[in-house]
Design an enzyme around this catalytic site. Sequence first.
Site, PDB file in Angstrom:
ATOM      1  N   HIS A 224       0.846  -1.202   0.000  1.00 32.18           N
ATOM      2  CA  HIS A 224       0.000   0.000   0.000  1.00 32.18           C
ATOM      3  C   HIS A 224       0.882   1.253   0.000  1.00 32.18           C
ATOM      4  CE1 HIS A 224      -3.153  -2.671   2.132  1.00 32.18           C
ATOM      5  NE2 HIS A 224      -3.605  -2.432   0.918  1.00 32.18           N
TER       6      HIS A 224
ATOM      7  N   LYS B  18     -17.061  -6.969   7.938  1.00 25.94           N
ATOM      8  CA  LYS B  18     -15.878  -7.786   7.719  1.00 25.94           C
ATOM      9  C   LYS B  18     -15.208  -8.312   8.986  1.00 25.94           C
ATOM     10  CE  LYS B  18     -13.459  -7.185   3.349  1.00 25.94           C
ATOM     11  NZ  LYS B  18     -12.346  -6.472   2.710  1.00 25.94           N
TER      12      LYS B  18
END
Length: 176
Positions: free
Chosen positions: A19, A43
């Site tokens: 990232h 999630k």
Amino acid sequence: MKKVIAIYPGSFDPPTNGHLDLIQRGSKIFDQLIVAILRNPEKGPLFSLGERRLMLESMTEDFKNVTVDTFDGLTVDYATKVKARAVLRGIRAISDYEYELQMALMNRKLQPELETVFMMPAEKYSYLSSRLVRELATLGGPITNLVPEMVEQRIKEKLDPAIKLQNARESKARKR
Ligand code: PNS
């Protein structure tokens, strides 16, 4: 000329060196890059939204044109809200392509003015994902060099509260 604002949306649970590599690349071509963390309670994330935000803020503090934000709902709606003209996404391997293409085309249908820009992270991160980092860490595997040192520390603390206590004690002792 109009400044180009881009968003880099994702779950970032946890943020990885892959990232960071993409943020670095994105910050070079966009005037402003907003790392946008999706609030996704379904999630059951390893890190809370606040924790992920703090980690990403710390990772990106040297990039003057990068900010971190959170959003829920549609990515295209968030992009419109912050006046972004592009969505940045990373493509690591061909296996990413199908899902990313589908998402990019759906986003284009929803908001034709918004462009998706794909960038490739460095090859050394081509196999790296947050999911694999979580799995590796949970099973006691090494995650050094896959995530920034500070994230590695947070992961260790998260998985073993005794480490957190020990680090807090050491930090307190250093301050004395
Ligand atoms: O890091 P991830 O999990 O690959 O990121 C996926 C993300 C957050 C970019 C994607 O799930 C998303 O955009 N979610 C927001 C809801 C939305 O806009 N869905 C329609 C996409 S076609």
